[in-house]
Scaffold this motif. Structure first.
Motif, PDB file in Angstrom:
ATOM      1  N   TYR A  79      59.164  52.711  12.615  1.00  0.00           N
ATOM      2  CA  TYR A  79      59.733  51.974  13.734  1.00  0.00           C
ATOM      3  C   TYR A  79      58.639  51.885  14.797  1.00  0.00           C
ATOM      4  CZ  TYR A  79      62.779  51.001  17.790  1.00  0.00           C
ATOM      5  OH  TYR A  79      63.343  50.465  18.922  1.00  0.00           O
ATOM      6  N   TRP A  80      58.197  50.670  15.122  1.00  0.00           N
ATOM      7  CA  TRP A  80      57.016  50.483  15.965  1.00  0.00           C
ATOM      8  C   TRP A  80      57.177  51.083  17.363  1.00  0.00           C
ATOM      9  CZ3 TRP A  80      58.115  47.692  20.334  1.00  0.00           C
ATOM     10  CH2 TRP A  80      59.230  46.828  20.294  1.00  0.00           C
ATOM     11  N   ARG A  81      58.386  51.065  17.901  1.00  0.00           N
ATOM     12  CA  ARG A  81      58.589  51.639  19.235  1.00  0.00           C
ATOM     13  C   ARG A  81      58.407  53.152  19.194  1.00  0.00           C
ATOM     14  NH1 ARG A  81      63.779  52.046  22.928  1.00  0.00           N
ATOM     15  NH2 ARG A  81      62.864  51.714  25.000  1.00  0.00           N
ATOM     16  N   ALA A  82      58.903  53.783  18.141  1.00  0.00           N
ATOM     17  CA  ALA A  82      58.716  55.224  17.976  1.00  0.00           C
ATOM     18  C   ALA A  82      57.246  55.555  17.726  1.00  0.00           C
ATOM     19  CB  ALA A  82      59.581  55.737  16.829  1.00  0.00           C
ATOM     20  N   LEU A  83      56.551  54.698  17.005  1.00  0.00           N
ATOM     21  CA  LEU A  83      55.116  54.903  16.765  1.00  0.00           C
ATOM     22  C   LEU A  83      54.344  54.873  18.078  1.00  0.00           C
ATOM     23  CD1 LEU A  83      54.767  52.726  13.561  1.00  0.00           C
ATOM     24  CD2 LEU A  83      54.042  55.126  13.740  1.00  0.00           C
ATOM     25  N   TYR A  84      54.705  53.925  18.955  1.00  0.00           N
ATOM     26  CA  TYR A  84      54.053  53.887  20.268  1.00  0.00           C
ATOM     27  C   TYR A  84      54.362  55.156  21.046  1.00  0.00           C
ATOM     28  CZ  TYR A  84      53.154  52.987  25.140  1.00  0.00           C
ATOM     29  OH  TYR A  84      52.705  53.118  26.428  1.00  0.00           O
ATOM     30  N   ASP A  85      55.625  55.558  21.050  1.00  0.00           N
ATOM     31  CA  ASP A  85      56.015  56.760  21.791  1.00  0.00           C
ATOM     32  C   ASP A  85      55.286  57.995  21.262  1.00  0.00           C
ATOM     33  OD1 ASP A  85      57.737  55.349  23.427  1.00  0.00           O
ATOM     34  OD2 ASP A  85      59.501  55.724  22.176  1.00  0.00           O
ATOM     35  N   LEU A  86      55.146  58.066  19.941  1.00  0.00           N
ATOM     36  CA  LEU A  86      54.439  59.200  19.344  1.00  0.00           C
ATOM     37  C   LEU A  86      52.962  59.167  19.738  1.00  0.00           C
ATOM     38  CD1 LEU A  86      54.705  61.682  17.542  1.00  0.00           C
ATOM     39  CD2 LEU A  86      54.277  60.209  15.554  1.00  0.00           C
ATOM     40  N   ASP A 105      45.066  64.537  22.051  1.00  0.00           N
ATOM     41  CA  ASP A 105      44.665  64.286  20.659  1.00  0.00           C
ATOM     42  C   ASP A 105      44.466  62.780  20.482  1.00  0.00           C
ATOM     43  OD1 ASP A 105      44.363  64.082  17.902  1.00  0.00           O
ATOM     44  OD2 ASP A 105      45.803  65.693  17.494  1.00  0.00           O
ATOM     45  N   THR A 106      43.290  62.302  20.843  1.00  0.00           N
ATOM     46  CA  THR A 106      43.034  60.855  20.816  1.00  0.00           C
ATOM     47  C   THR A 106      43.005  60.296  19.399  1.00  0.00           C
ATOM     48  OG1 THR A 106      40.639  61.260  20.904  1.00  0.00           O
ATOM     49  CG2 THR A 106      41.768  60.884  22.994  1.00  0.00           C
ATOM     50  N   SER A 107      42.587  61.099  18.439  1.00  0.00           N
ATOM     51  CA  SER A 107      42.518  60.625  17.056  1.00  0.00           C
ATOM     52  C   SER A 107      43.913  60.284  16.529  1.00  0.00           C
ATOM     53  CB  SER A 107      41.862  61.685  16.172  1.00  0.00           C
ATOM     54  OG  SER A 107      41.821  61.260  14.824  1.00  0.00           O
ATOM     55  N   LYS A 108      44.868  61.194  16.712  1.00  0.00           N
ATOM     56  CA  LYS A 108      46.241  60.942  16.258  1.00  0.00           C
ATOM     57  C   LYS A 108      46.899  59.857  17.102  1.00  0.00           C
ATOM     58  CE  LYS A 108      47.222  65.419  14.107  1.00  0.00           C
ATOM     59  NZ  LYS A 108      48.043  66.650  14.143  1.00  0.00           N
ATOM     60  N   ALA A 109      46.580  59.832  18.385  1.00  0.00           N
ATOM     61  CA  ALA A 109      47.132  58.794  19.257  1.00  0.00           C
ATOM     62  C   ALA A 109      46.702  57.417  18.773  1.00  0.00           C
ATOM     63  CB  ALA A 109      46.670  59.019  20.698  1.00  0.00           C
ATOM     64  N   LYS A 110      45.418  57.269  18.474  1.00  0.00           N
ATOM     65  CA  LYS A 110      44.912  55.979  17.992  1.00  0.00           C
ATOM     66  C   LYS A 110      45.574  55.578  16.678  1.00  0.00           C
ATOM     67  CE  LYS A 110      40.303  55.623  20.067  1.00  0.00           C
ATOM     68  NZ  LYS A 110      38.858  55.529  19.790  1.00  0.00           N
ATOM     69  N   ALA A 111      45.765  56.552  15.797  1.00  0.00           N
ATOM     70  CA  ALA A 111      46.388  56.260  14.503  1.00  0.00           C
ATOM     71  C   ALA A 111      47.800  55.711  14.700  1.00  0.00           C
ATOM     72  CB  ALA A 111      46.403  57.512  13.629  1.00  0.00           C
ATOM     73  N   CYS A 112      48.547  56.321  15.606  1.00  0.00           N
ATOM     74  CA  CYS A 112      49.916  55.856  15.886  1.00  0.00           C
ATOM     75  C   CYS A 112      49.906  54.480  16.548  1.00  0.00           C
ATOM     76  CB  CYS A 112      50.646  56.858  16.763  1.00  0.00           C
ATOM     77  SG  CYS A 112      50.991  58.436  15.970  1.00  0.00           S
ATOM     78  N   TYR A 113      49.037  54.309  17.536  1.00  0.00           N
ATOM     79  CA  TYR A 113      48.953  53.026  18.228  1.00  0.00           C
ATOM     80  C   TYR A 113      48.544  51.907  17.268  1.00  0.00           C
ATOM     81  CZ  TYR A 113      49.161  55.362  22.840  1.00  0.00           C
ATOM     82  OH  TYR A 113      49.538  56.069  23.950  1.00  0.00           O
ATOM     83  N   GLU A 114      47.607  52.200  16.392  1.00  0.00           N
ATOM     84  CA  GLU A 114      47.151  51.175  15.442  1.00  0.00           C
ATOM     85  C   GLU A 114      48.267  50.749  14.502  1.00  0.00           C
ATOM     86  OE1 GLU A 114      43.691  52.786  13.580  1.00  0.00           O
ATOM     87  OE2 GLU A 114      42.400  52.479  15.348  1.00  0.00           O
ATOM     88  N   LYS A 115      49.080  51.722  14.076  1.00  0.00           N
ATOM     89  CA  LYS A 115      50.201  51.386  13.202  1.00  0.00           C
ATOM     90  C   LYS A 115      51.225  50.549  13.959  1.00  0.00           C
ATOM     91  CE  LYS A 115      52.462  51.477   9.345  1.00  0.00           C
ATOM     92  NZ  LYS A 115      51.930  50.780   8.162  1.00  0.00           N
ATOM     93  N   ALA A 116      51.519  50.915  15.206  1.00  0.00           N
ATOM     94  CA  ALA A 116      52.455  50.132  16.021  1.00  0.00           C
ATOM     95  C   ALA A 116      51.887  48.743  16.299  1.00  0.00           C
ATOM     96  CB  ALA A 116      52.743  50.859  17.327  1.00  0.00           C
ATOM     97  N   ALA A 117      50.574  48.679  16.503  1.00  0.00           N
ATOM     98  CA  ALA A 117      49.924  47.396  16.777  1.00  0.00           C
ATOM     99  C   ALA A 117      50.012  46.452  15.581  1.00  0.00           C
ATOM    100  CB  ALA A 117      48.461  47.622  17.160  1.00  0.00           C
ATOM    101  N   SER A 118      50.122  47.019  14.385  1.00  0.00           N
ATOM    102  CA  SER A 118      50.255  46.167  13.192  1.00  0.00           C
ATOM    103  C   SER A 118      51.577  45.400  13.210  1.00  0.00           C
ATOM    104  CB  SER A 118      50.147  47.012  11.916  1.00  0.00           C
ATOM    105  OG  SER A 118      51.292  47.834  11.735  1.00  0.00           O
ATOM    106  N   PHE A 119      52.512  45.820  14.066  1.00  0.00           N
ATOM    107  CA  PHE A 119      53.776  45.104  14.256  1.00  0.00           C
ATOM    108  C   PHE A 119      53.700  44.153  15.451  1.00  0.00           C
ATOM    109  CE2 PHE A 119      54.998  48.800  11.811  1.00  0.00           C
ATOM    110  CZ  PHE A 119      56.002  48.344  10.974  1.00  0.00           C
ATOM    111  N   GLY A 120      52.512  44.058  16.065  1.00  0.00           N
ATOM    112  CA  GLY A 120      52.341  43.169  17.216  1.00  0.00           C
ATOM    113  C   GLY A 120      52.780  43.759  18.535  1.00  0.00           C
ATOM    114  N   ASP A 121      52.852  45.101  18.625  1.00  0.00           N
ATOM    115  CA  ASP A 121      53.279  45.725  19.872  1.00  0.00           C
ATOM    116  C   ASP A 121      52.163  45.640  20.912  1.00  0.00           C
ATOM    117  OD1 ASP A 121      54.714  47.287  21.752  1.00  0.00           O
ATOM    118  OD2 ASP A 121      53.608  49.065  21.104  1.00  0.00           O
TER     119      ASP A 121
END
Length: 364
Positions: A135-142, A151-167
């Motif tokens: 769920y892209w909103r939860a990915l952004y929140d995470l 933890d910028t590495s994990k943050a980027k991973a979550c943001y990138e996955k959410a961004a794949s949904f156009g967030d």
């Protein structure tokens, strides 16, 4: 539970396509659709400009339809619902346990929100569950949770996955992180990557991203108002800066409208400066009232100046309070009144305004 067509589009990140479908579903009293409409307007997803009044309208309608998600969303703004918070939470938790990703993220946010039933560990758990369902909103929140934890590495991973949904918020976050690293390390390649993320965010409706791109192109003389102006990594280009700031304003970014007004004022285009100061105010920027008031003071339009400065002073802005005190003292735009002048000067000083403190020291 079978998702409606509007909900399916929302979960796919297709906000602009989902909006008209959700509106039709909402007209039929579908609670979850009303919840999603409220969420879109509260957060300003897609090309929608955030509008809390509209959001509350939809949440109230969903609450009346018996949707627990709407009741929980209303608890953020309606103190009368605090007595019901425990019962609402139990209902939404039941939905989350049953596999409802919207409920998972909402429960997580509820636990993490200051002033709510604070339990960050439980909140992180539920946000993570929603993210695992992509769920892209939860990915952004995470991602935001990891970024706050450093933890910028994990943050980027979550943001990138959410961004794949156009967030757009994830795209903006990635652009901001890349910019910070670019300027911290004088890394041109990271700046290029950052600007690519910001361009994607703009394409998905982010006025904030357009505003940041505008700031990047501003000249050195605007460095006080632009975080990245004057850097050797970016060649100043006022034409590009103003184009991005206009785009940001059109997308609802109040800060860009104020900055654009200042640029027009510097260039001597008083008509456009006035227009964009007023636009910034309409978008909800109280500080722009001070800027517009000072703009009118320079034009010796004292009545207009007092009107905007008084509004800002009433909202607690110390610079406006100091200027209102001066206008009362000098009888500019208002009948001279030394008692009012002293009261506003004291108010400004109490709020930390140094000029007011100095003026009071001289008066006493």
């Amino acid at each position: 539970m079978t998702a409606s067509k509007g909900e399916e589009l929302f979960l796919q990140g297709q906000i602009d396509e989902a909006l008209p479908v959700l509106e039709k579903e909402g007209e039929k009293g579908q609670g979850r659709s009303l919840y999603l409409l409220g969420t879109i307007y509260r957060e300003g997803y897609g090309h929608v400009v955030a509008n809390e009044k509209k959001a509350v309208h939809y949440f109230q309608a969903g609450k009346q339809a018996g949707e627990p998600l709407c009741q929980m969303a209303m608890a953020y703004t309606d103190d009368s619902l605090w007595d019901m918070a425990g019962n609402i939470l139990r209902q939404v938790l039941m939905q989350a346990v049953a596999g409802d990703v919207l409920a998972m993220d909402e429960v997580g946010r509820f636990y993490c929100e200051p002033g709510m039933v604070m339990n960050p560990e439980e909140g992180f758990k539920w946000i993570t569950k929603g993210a695992l369902f992509e769920y892209w909103r939860a990915l952004y929140d995470l991602g935001a949770c990891y970024e706050d934890a450093g933890d910028t590495s994990k943050a980027k991973a979550c943001y990138e996955k959410a961004a794949s949904f156009g967030d757009k918020y994830s795209e903006y976050a990635l652009g901001q992180m890349e910019i910070d690293e670019a300027f911290g390390n004088n890394d041109k390649d990271k700046l290029v990557k950052a600007m690519e993320w910001l361009e994607k965010a703009v394409a998905h409706g982010s006025g904030e991203a357009a505003g940041l791109l505008g700031e990047l192109y501003l000249d050195m003389k605007y460095e006080e108002t632009a975080d990245y102006a004057g850097s050797s990594l970016v060649a100043p280009d006022e034409t590009k800066a103003m184009a991005y700031l206009k785009q940001a304003t059109d997308l609802g970014d109040e800060t860009s409208a104020q900055l654009l007004a200042g640029l027009y004022d510097e260039k001597g285009d008083k008509k456009k400066a006035e227009k964009y100061y007023k636009k910034s105010i309409r978008l909800g920027n109280n500080e722009a009232q001070v800027s517009l008031g000072m703009f009118y003071l320079e034009q010796e339009q004292y009545t207009d100046a007092f009107r905007y400065l008084k509004k800002a002073a009433d909202q607690g802005l110390d610079e406006a309070q100091y200027l209102v005190a001066c206008m009362y003292a000098n009888g500019q735009g208002v009948e001279q009144n030394h008692e009012e002048a002293m009261a506003w000067m004291e108010e400004a000083a109490d709020n930390g305004n140094e000029e007011a403190e100095e003026a009071l020291a001289q008066m006493r």
